[in-house]
Scaffold this active site. Structure first.
Site, PDB file in Angstrom:
ATOM      1  CG  ASP A  25      -9.794  -1.630  -6.467  1.00 30.60           C
ATOM      2  OD1 ASP A  25     -10.911  -2.071  -6.652  1.00 30.60           O
ATOM      3  OD2 ASP A  25      -9.194  -1.837  -5.299  1.00 30.60           O
ATOM      4  CD  GLU A  51      -5.551  -2.876  -6.775  1.00 31.96           C
ATOM      5  OE1 GLU A  51      -4.535  -3.721  -6.685  1.00 31.96           O
ATOM      6  OE2 GLU A  51      -6.309  -2.666  -6.315  1.00 31.96           O
ATOM      7  CE  LYS A  61     -10.617  -4.430  -4.089  1.00 28.11           C
ATOM      8  NZ  LYS A  61     -10.306  -3.247  -3.553  1.00 28.11           N
ATOM      9  CG  ASP A 114      -4.267  -0.632  -4.091  1.00 27.64           C
ATOM     10  OD1 ASP A 114      -4.499   0.480  -4.604  1.00 27.64           O
ATOM     11  OD2 ASP A 114      -5.029  -1.238  -3.692  1.00 27.64           O
ATOM     12  CE  LYS A 144      -4.151  -1.971   0.146  1.00 27.50           C
ATOM     13  NZ  LYS A 144      -5.179  -1.625  -0.889  1.00 27.50           N
TER      14      LYS A 144
HETATM   15 MG    MG Z   1      -7.116  -1.675  -4.339  1.00 28.02          MG
END
Ligand code: MG
Length: 366
Positions: free
Chosen positions: A242, A217, A266, A189, A161
């Site tokens: 995303d 991402e 997702k 991400d 992250k």
């Molecule tokens: Mg993500």
């Protein structure tokens, strides 16, 4: 098999460690469990994760939306399940996590009624499932330490992250790479945290320093499709959307303007398996791959995602580590982990035989 009654139950599960991204910090997982009762011996199970900063949904809104969906589809016969999924999706706008919980419970029922695991209904267990493991946004030292610990646990793909400060983010990646990078694969991400030029700078700088990163991402704000296209055209790293993609229509638009190299599906964003398969088909037609991820979800919904991933050739990247952060599993059964490998249950449907009672360790009914 007719749908008789749909009920919900909120739960909270403490996380084993804090989960932090550019958007939020989570210490306890709040999920809504969903039961779909039928006039048969079978009950379908599902769950939803309220992720207000991404989907706009809260625990309360999910419970209300599931009740609304229940009123729309109770009495319908799953023999014509295409019509059930159509009504599920059309009976209210948005509320995709609520829809996803009901959707996966319906797929659970369809597979149970055939006596087969859900992955078989969706296409078969055609590929191994190797998940990455998330390294939360933190100080450089803590992220390096976390990366080393995950390597020691047997994980070989890190999802790191970033996204709160470009210079610091580059330094984070450099230090992690120096510490474990030759032994692991790294995905990054930013969770919308960069401006377009910052994202290009980070992408080019890590390439210049020779830091190998597999993909980037959601570098920029979710609704700024042209900014995503700007970044995608200027870095060599594959750029995955995303938070920008909830629906098939959005996937089409991003592909049309050349804004993405891949799409992160997702269930909580798209409304479940029925819609996820449509997004995967659109990506396949465009010749781009998909990854599958989750919010901070418990075993139930991540098990549904794992069945879908195992059966869908377009989904080649797995980011299904959320249950590994949970101190307990609210369900009996579902996926298990062998290091980074996800093991699918072979029982019919999702492979979940029920929800654990309120006395179950670490799961609080509220
Ligand atoms: Mg993500």
């Amino acid at each position: 098999m007719k749908i008789r009654r749909i009920t919900t139950e909120p739960i909270s599960i403490p996380l084993k460690q804090v989960f932090r991204t550019a958007l939020r910090t989570v210490t306890t997982l709040e999920n809504i469990l969903v039961n779909v009762e039928t006039d048969s011996e079978y009950t379908g199970y599902g769950s939803a994760a309220p992720t207000a900063v991404i989907t706009g949904e809260t625990a309360g809104s999910i419970a209300d939306a599931v009740a609304h969906i229940g009123a729309a589809i109770e009495g319908m016969d799953l023999a014509g399940h295409e019509l059930v999924f159509q009504r599920l999706n059309r009976c209210l706008v948005g509320n995709n996590s609520a829809k996803a919980a009901v959707d996966m419970a319906l797929y659970d029922l369809l597979a149970k009624s055939l006596g087969i695991p859900l992955y078989r209904l969706l296409g078969g267990n055609i590929q191994p499932l190797e998940t990455d493991i998330t390294i939360s946004l933190d100080t450089i030292d803590r992220m390096v330490e976390d990366s080393r610990a995950r390597l020691a646990e047997g994980f070989t793909i890190l999802k790191i992250k970033v996204g709160n400060n470009p210079e610091l983010d580059i330094e984070r990646l450099e230090q992690i790479y120096r510490s474990v990078g030759s032994e692991v694969s790294m995905r990054i991400d930013a969770n919308q945290g960069w401006q377009p030029k910052e994202a290009v700078y980070v992408g080019r700088e890590i390439a210049r320093r020779g830091i190998p990163v597999e993909l980037m991402e959601q570098p920029v704000a979710a609704r700024r499709y042209r900014d995503l296209a700007y970044v995608k055209k200027r870095v060599l790293l594959p750029v995955y959307a995303d938070e920008s993609v909830f629906s098939g229509a959005e996937a089409l638009e991003l592909i049309r303007i050349g804004a993405v190299d891949g799409i992160n599906i997702k269930l909580m964003k798209c409304g479940g398996i029925y819609n996820a398969r449509k997004i995967a088909a659109i990506a396949e037609a465009a010749g781009i791959p998909c990854m599958i991820g989750s919010m901070m979800e418990c075993q139930v919904s991540v098990t549904a995602a794992a069945h879908l991933a195992a059966a869908t050739s377009t989904i080649s990247i797995m980011d299904l580590d959320a249950p590994l952060f949970c101190s307990s599993n609210p369900a009996a059964g579902g996926i298990s982990y062998r290091g980074s490998e996800i093991v699918l249950p072979d029982e019919p449907g999702l492979g979940i035989s029920g929800f654990n009672g309120s006395s179950h360790h670490g799961v609080k009914r509220s």
